[in-house]
Motif scaffolding. Sequence first.
Motif, PDB file in Angstrom:
ATOM      1  N   GLY A  67       0.734  -1.234  -0.021  1.00 38.01           N
ATOM      2  CA  GLY A  67       0.071   0.108  -0.072  1.00 38.01           C
ATOM      3  C   GLY A  67       0.860   1.401   0.014  1.00 38.01           C
ATOM      4  N   GLY A  68       0.221   2.314   0.009  1.00 39.48           N
ATOM      5  CA  GLY A  68       0.982   3.653  -0.237  1.00 39.48           C
ATOM      6  C   GLY A  68       0.039   4.719   0.584  1.00 39.48           C
ATOM      7  N   PHE A  69       0.502   6.101   0.621  1.00 42.57           N
ATOM      8  CA  PHE A  69       0.088   7.195   0.838  1.00 42.57           C
ATOM      9  C   PHE A  69      -0.828   8.035  -0.390  1.00 42.57           C
ATOM     10  CE2 PHE A  69       0.451  11.916   1.764  1.00 42.57           C
ATOM     11  CZ  PHE A  69      -0.588  11.990   2.644  1.00 42.57           C
ATOM     12  N   SER A  70      -1.877   8.109  -0.160  1.00 42.82           N
ATOM     13  CA  SER A  70      -2.639   9.054  -1.173  1.00 42.82           C
ATOM     14  C   SER A  70      -3.364  10.035  -0.367  1.00 42.82           C
ATOM     15  CB  SER A  70      -3.372   8.460  -1.966  1.00 42.82           C
ATOM     16  OG  SER A  70      -4.182   9.371  -2.721  1.00 42.82           O
ATOM     17  N   PRO A  71      -3.060  11.381  -0.494  1.00 45.42           N
ATOM     18  CA  PRO A  71      -4.023  12.527   0.196  1.00 45.42           C
ATOM     19  C   PRO A  71      -5.413  12.372  -0.076  1.00 45.42           C
ATOM     20  CG  PRO A  71      -1.878  13.546  -0.857  1.00 45.42           C
ATOM     21  CD  PRO A  71      -1.906  12.031  -1.292  1.00 45.42           C
ATOM     22  N   ILE A  72      -5.824  11.996  -1.218  1.00 49.70           N
ATOM     23  CA  ILE A  72      -7.305  12.009  -1.796  1.00 49.70           C
ATOM     24  C   ILE A  72      -7.736  10.600  -1.170  1.00 49.70           C
ATOM     25  CG2 ILE A  72      -8.964  11.680  -3.740  1.00 49.70           C
ATOM     26  CD1 ILE A  72      -7.505  14.412  -3.402  1.00 49.70           C
ATOM     27  N   ALA A  73      -7.079   9.241  -1.460  1.00 55.49           N
ATOM     28  CA  ALA A  73      -7.483   8.214  -0.880  1.00 55.49           C
ATOM     29  C   ALA A  73      -7.757   8.205   0.705  1.00 55.49           C
ATOM     30  CB  ALA A  73      -6.785   7.003  -1.537  1.00 55.49           C
ATOM     31  N   ASP A  74      -6.682   8.759   1.260  1.00 56.37           N
ATOM     32  CA  ASP A  74      -6.838   8.550   2.886  1.00 56.37           C
ATOM     33  C   ASP A  74      -7.970   9.520   3.280  1.00 56.37           C
ATOM     34  OD1 ASP A  74      -5.257   6.587   3.499  1.00 56.37           O
ATOM     35  OD2 ASP A  74      -3.278   8.122   3.025  1.00 56.37           O
ATOM     36  N   LEU A  75      -8.698  10.360   2.384  1.00 56.18           N
ATOM     37  CA  LEU A  75      -9.987  10.969   3.069  1.00 56.18           C
ATOM     38  C   LEU A  75     -11.142   9.789   3.238  1.00 56.18           C
ATOM     39  CD1 LEU A  75      -9.944  13.986   0.588  1.00 56.18           C
ATOM     40  CD2 LEU A  75      -9.747  14.016   3.157  1.00 56.18           C
ATOM     41  N   PHE A  76     -10.945   8.670   2.766  1.00 61.20           N
ATOM     42  CA  PHE A  76     -12.116   7.709   2.507  1.00 61.20           C
ATOM     43  C   PHE A  76     -11.801   6.405   3.324  1.00 61.20           C
ATOM     44  CE2 PHE A  76     -12.652  10.914  -0.937  1.00 61.20           C
ATOM     45  CZ  PHE A  76     -14.008  10.930  -0.707  1.00 61.20           C
ATOM     46  N   LYS A  77     -11.017   6.575   4.483  1.00 60.15           N
ATOM     47  CA  LYS A  77     -10.826   5.293   5.195  1.00 60.15           C
ATOM     48  C   LYS A  77     -10.095   4.377   4.636  1.00 60.15           C
ATOM     49  CE  LYS A  77     -15.105   6.027   8.116  1.00 60.15           C
ATOM     50  NZ  LYS A  77     -16.303   5.409   8.658  1.00 60.15           N
ATOM     51  N   THR A  78      -8.928   4.877   4.061  1.00 58.74           N
ATOM     52  CA  THR A  78      -8.090   3.856   3.403  1.00 58.74           C
ATOM     53  C   THR A  78      -7.186   3.174   4.199  1.00 58.74           C
ATOM     54  OG1 THR A  78      -8.701   5.077   1.207  1.00 58.74           O
ATOM     55  CG2 THR A  78      -6.496   3.499   1.229  1.00 58.74           C
ATOM     56  N   ASN A  79      -6.679   3.900   4.949  1.00 56.93           N
ATOM     57  CA  ASN A  79      -5.486   3.572   6.050  1.00 56.93           C
ATOM     58  C   ASN A  79      -5.805   4.066   7.493  1.00 56.93           C
ATOM     59  OD1 ASN A  79      -3.385   2.357   4.283  1.00 56.93           O
ATOM     60  ND2 ASN A  79      -3.282   4.455   3.210  1.00 56.93           N
ATOM     61  N   THR A  80      -5.202   3.225   8.035  1.00 59.88           N
ATOM     62  CA  THR A  80      -5.387   3.538   9.690  1.00 59.88           C
ATOM     63  C   THR A  80      -4.179   4.598  10.211  1.00 59.88           C
ATOM     64  OG1 THR A  80      -4.175   1.671  10.429  1.00 59.88           O
ATOM     65  CG2 THR A  80      -6.401   1.592  10.289  1.00 59.88           C
ATOM     66  N   LEU A  81      -4.285   5.012  11.334  1.00 59.37           N
ATOM     67  CA  LEU A  81      -3.283   5.915  12.119  1.00 59.37           C
ATOM     68  C   LEU A  81      -2.407   5.393  12.988  1.00 59.37           C
ATOM     69  CD1 LEU A  81      -2.948   9.203  12.382  1.00 59.37           C
ATOM     70  CD2 LEU A  81      -4.316   8.928  14.186  1.00 59.37           C
ATOM     71  N   VAL A  82      -1.156   5.583  12.759  1.00 54.84           N
ATOM     72  CA  VAL A  82       0.024   4.927  13.916  1.00 54.84           C
ATOM     73  C   VAL A  82       0.794   6.258  14.465  1.00 54.84           C
ATOM     74  CG1 VAL A  82       1.644   4.429  12.011  1.00 54.84           C
ATOM     75  CG2 VAL A  82       1.511   3.130  14.176  1.00 54.84           C
ATOM     76  N   LEU A  83       1.043   6.021  15.640  1.00 54.07           N
ATOM     77  CA  LEU A  83       2.003   6.956  16.170  1.00 54.07           C
ATOM     78  C   LEU A  83       3.319   6.108  16.379  1.00 54.07           C
ATOM     79  CD1 LEU A  83       0.216   8.888  19.105  1.00 54.07           C
ATOM     80  CD2 LEU A  83       1.801   9.811  17.393  1.00 54.07           C
ATOM     81  N   ILE A  84       4.320   6.860  15.824  1.00 54.81           N
ATOM     82  CA  ILE A  84       5.903   6.408  16.153  1.00 54.81           C
ATOM     83  C   ILE A  84       6.652   7.170  16.860  1.00 54.81           C
ATOM     84  CG2 ILE A  84       7.966   5.542  14.670  1.00 54.81           C
ATOM     85  CD1 ILE A  84       5.702   3.982  13.767  1.00 54.81           C
ATOM     86  N   ALA A  85       7.209   6.331  17.876  1.00 55.02           N
ATOM     87  CA  ALA A  85       8.328   7.022  18.576  1.00 55.02           C
ATOM     88  C   ALA A  85       9.368   6.377  18.227  1.00 55.02           C
ATOM     89  CB  ALA A  85       7.923   6.736  20.142  1.00 55.02           C
ATOM     90  N   ALA A  86      10.459   7.327  17.941  1.00 57.24           N
ATOM     91  CA  ALA A  86      11.717   6.780  17.442  1.00 57.24           C
ATOM     92  C   ALA A  86      13.064   7.637  17.724  1.00 57.24           C
ATOM     93  CB  ALA A  86      11.415   6.631  16.092  1.00 57.24           C
ATOM     94  N   ASP A  87      14.009   6.991  17.558  1.00 58.97           N
ATOM     95  CA  ASP A  87      15.131   7.476  17.643  1.00 58.97           C
ATOM     96  C   ASP A  87      15.424   8.660  16.609  1.00 58.97           C
ATOM     97  OD1 ASP A  87      18.386   8.016  17.309  1.00 58.97           O
ATOM     98  OD2 ASP A  87      18.368   6.938  19.086  1.00 58.97           O
ATOM     99  N   GLU A  88      16.005   9.809  16.755  1.00 55.61           N
ATOM    100  CA  GLU A  88      16.074  10.620  15.800  1.00 55.61           C
ATOM    101  C   GLU A  88      17.045  10.244  14.459  1.00 55.61           C
ATOM    102  OE1 GLU A  88      15.489  15.305  18.040  1.00 55.61           O
ATOM    103  OE2 GLU A  88      17.713  14.216  17.328  1.00 55.61           O
ATOM    104  N   ARG A  89      18.017   9.457  14.756  1.00 57.86           N
ATOM    105  CA  ARG A  89      18.674   8.802  13.805  1.00 57.86           C
ATOM    106  C   ARG A  89      17.964   8.115  12.752  1.00 57.86           C
ATOM    107  NH1 ARG A  89      23.310   6.211  17.313  1.00 57.86           N
ATOM    108  NH2 ARG A  89      21.517   5.830  18.479  1.00 57.86           N
ATOM    109  N   ASP A  90      16.760   7.484  12.893  1.00 56.80           N
ATOM    110  CA  ASP A  90      15.479   6.912  12.506  1.00 56.80           C
ATOM    111  C   ASP A  90      14.745   7.626  11.447  1.00 56.80           C
ATOM    112  OD1 ASP A  90      13.336   5.683  11.749  1.00 56.80           O
ATOM    113  OD2 ASP A  90      13.416   3.991  13.182  1.00 56.80           O
ATOM    114  N   VAL A  91      13.757   8.297  12.440  1.00 49.38           N
ATOM    115  CA  VAL A  91      12.609   9.043  11.821  1.00 49.38           C
ATOM    116  C   VAL A  91      13.145  10.383  11.111  1.00 49.38           C
ATOM    117  CG1 VAL A  91      12.036  10.316  13.732  1.00 49.38           C
ATOM    118  CG2 VAL A  91      10.290   9.532  12.339  1.00 49.38           C
TER     119      VAL A  91
END
Length: 334
Positions: free
Chosen positions: A180-204
Amino acid sequence: MPRALRLFCLGLLCLLILLTTVWGAMALWYRLPVDSLWRTAAASGFAGLGLATLWAVIRGRALRGLSTFCLALAALIWWWASLTPPAEANWSPDVARQVTGTRNGDILTLTDVRNFDWITPTKFTPRWETRSYDLSQLETVDLFMSYWAGPEMAHMVVSFGFEDGAHIAWSVEVRRQVGGGFSPIADLFKTNTLVLIAADERDVVGTRTNARGEDVQLFRIDTDPDTARALLMQYVEAANRLAARPQWYNSLTSNCTTVVMTMIRTIVEDVPLDWRVLANGYLPEYAHDQGVLATGYSTEELRNLGSITAKAQAQGITPDYSALIREGVPAPAP
């Protein structure tokens, strides 16, 4: 009813029919669980019904046209409300886990902190860790803006810094499934869910500066430790809620900026609404107007001094990445 008022009401009704027709057709196209041929047929059928209703209203046959359309719209809304975000799926590896946290006194323990080594945007060494932080040692809050689609849109990362030099960065992201991927239009229509990532700065942050080569800008935020701790705990509580009950990602209402602004409004009394929250590429200008960035600089100067991509690429993802990218970036006065 005066003619002018009647025309105004007619125009308003026509606009409402047109908007609901567009929404309904797109909802069926993006979310109906059938192949593309049937989705096209369903979306086209609803669009045709909406246009026929619009024509009937214009011709003065509103009651007959609206009754059928309203029944179809009610059925569509009932189906739409029944769609629930999945708790389990074949998630993309970088969003496979949802961080959770517990607090014991001043010690915050986070489980499933992401610390990937990124080689390219698609090649990486995965690593999920459990980390603990002393909240009494929390000192700084920093804002990273990663520009990937021109000056209007950016991805926002908020990072919390501690006295010992540790940083924990938080990113609100789309929880994509494999393929899958990110689409600003498709994601207006319940295409993907939300996730909160906590990460090392070297990662994110490092994946955006080095692996992707995005224009990443760093802004130091003027806040006191108590407010910083309150905001950090808002992230933790939001992460725990997401782990317990998934939520749809929405490009307008539940994205990397609006989620954070909602958290901020729970701990800061006066956070004015502003169009730059939606066109979040201009969020630094908004923050500058609110007086939460380093004083004595224009926003353009802060953007230039906080541009860290070239610096990060020159030094690489080293153990002192967080310290090096902050060199020369203006910080608020103590």
